[in-house]
Design a protein around this motif. Structure first.
Motif, PDB file in Angstrom:
ATOM      1  N   THR A  33     -26.253   9.939 -58.538  1.00 52.74           N
ATOM      2  CA  THR A  33     -25.306  11.018 -58.392  1.00 52.74           C
ATOM      3  C   THR A  33     -25.992  12.248 -57.633  1.00 52.74           C
ATOM      4  O   THR A  33     -25.234  13.092 -56.817  1.00 52.74           O
ATOM      5  CB  THR A  33     -25.353  11.494 -59.876  1.00 52.74           C
ATOM      6  OG1 THR A  33     -24.815  10.503 -60.848  1.00 52.74           O
ATOM      7  CG2 THR A  33     -24.345  12.609 -60.061  1.00 52.74           C
ATOM      8  N   ASP A  46     -21.204  12.460 -64.872  1.00 51.04           N
ATOM      9  CA  ASP A  46     -21.434  12.689 -63.368  1.00 51.04           C
ATOM     10  C   ASP A  46     -20.006  12.872 -62.962  1.00 51.04           C
ATOM     11  O   ASP A  46     -20.081  13.727 -61.832  1.00 51.04           O
ATOM     12  CB  ASP A  46     -21.682  11.101 -62.776  1.00 51.04           C
ATOM     13  CG  ASP A  46     -23.155  10.802 -63.370  1.00 51.04           C
ATOM     14  OD1 ASP A  46     -24.017  11.727 -63.668  1.00 51.04           O
ATOM     15  OD2 ASP A  46     -23.474   9.599 -62.985  1.00 51.04           O
ATOM     16  N   GLU A  86     -19.795   5.400 -57.219  1.00 53.91           N
ATOM     17  CA  GLU A  86     -20.991   5.520 -57.884  1.00 53.91           C
ATOM     18  C   GLU A  86     -20.868   4.154 -58.763  1.00 53.91           C
ATOM     19  O   GLU A  86     -20.178   4.239 -59.795  1.00 53.91           O
ATOM     20  CB  GLU A  86     -21.497   6.685 -58.483  1.00 53.91           C
ATOM     21  CG  GLU A  86     -22.670   6.284 -59.594  1.00 53.91           C
ATOM     22  CD  GLU A  86     -23.302   7.722 -60.228  1.00 53.91           C
ATOM     23  OE1 GLU A  86     -23.051   8.600 -59.791  1.00 53.91           O
ATOM     24  OE2 GLU A  86     -23.971   7.256 -60.982  1.00 53.91           O
TER      25      GLU A  86
HETATM   26 MG   LIG Z   1     -25.238   8.820 -62.173  1.00 55.33          MG
END
Ligand SMILES: [Mg+2]
Ligand SMILES: Nc1nc2c(ncn2[C@@H]2O[C@H](COP(=O)(O)OP(=O)(O)OP(=O)(O)O)[C@@H](O)[C@H]2O)c(=O)[nH]1
Length: 155
Positions: free
Chosen positions: A47, A75, A120
């Motif tokens: 992140t 996130d 992610e």
């Molecule tokens: Mg993360």
């Protein structure tokens, strides 16, 4: 002697995923969108790297983020604070993202209005590596401080 009967589930799942990943890559090429699949262990800095990348590139490129998480959306909350669209995929326990999850996330994004998408992946160094999500590039952060430290391996 009794014989072992083997049912190889993994092979079927992976070949189905691979076919869909290929379709995703074609669609991205047609839309001229770059998709980065970012992988690292839990707490490896995914992140942080995404946020810094967004800050540096968001004025040049139209970007979005797909966040994978087993349970939370912390996130994704950080991403929208950068005024960047985010889609949260909550896997509910699954340890990786696969192509079908990315296809679902695309439905939540304005694909014609994007140049780049960062994914992610789930914080896990094993499962995500097995599943092609149709990315243009796979990127991995190898974090030296992350991981177990014991007196025996610090010598
Ligand atoms: Mg993360
Ligand atoms: N010293 C140092 N700390 C970092 C660096 N990158 C991230 N961190 C810190 O490491 C912690 C975890 O970073 P995140 O970016 O949240 O890592 P992540 O991989 O997204 O974590 P999960 O999504 O929970 O798996 C945070 O406290 C960051 O501030 C770095 O390059 N150097």
């Amino acid at each position: 002697m009794a014989e072992i009967r083997l049912i190889d589930i993994k092979e079927d799942i992976l070949s189905e995923n691979q076919a869909l990943a290929g379709q995703i890559r074609d669609a991205l090429r047609n839309h001229r969108i770059f998709l980065m699949n970012l992988m690292a262990s839990p707490g490896g800095g995914k992140t942080s790297l995404i946020l810094q990348t967004l800050r540096r590139l968001k004025d040049k490129f139209r970007m979005a983020v797909i966040e994978g998480d087993i349970d939370s959306q912390v996130d994704a909350e950080k991403v929208i604070q950068e005024d960047i669209p985010a889609v949260q995929i909550r896997t509910g326990g699954f340890c990786h993202l696969d192509a079908s999850m990315i296809e679902m996330a695309f439905k939540e994004l304005e694909m014609t209005a994007l140049d780049a998408i960062i994914v992610e992946n789930i914080g896990n160094l094993v499962c995500p590596a097995e599943f092609d999500i149709g990315a243009t590039r796979n990127v991995m952060i190898l974090s030296v401080p992350e991981g177990m430290t014991s007196p025996s391996n610090t010598r």
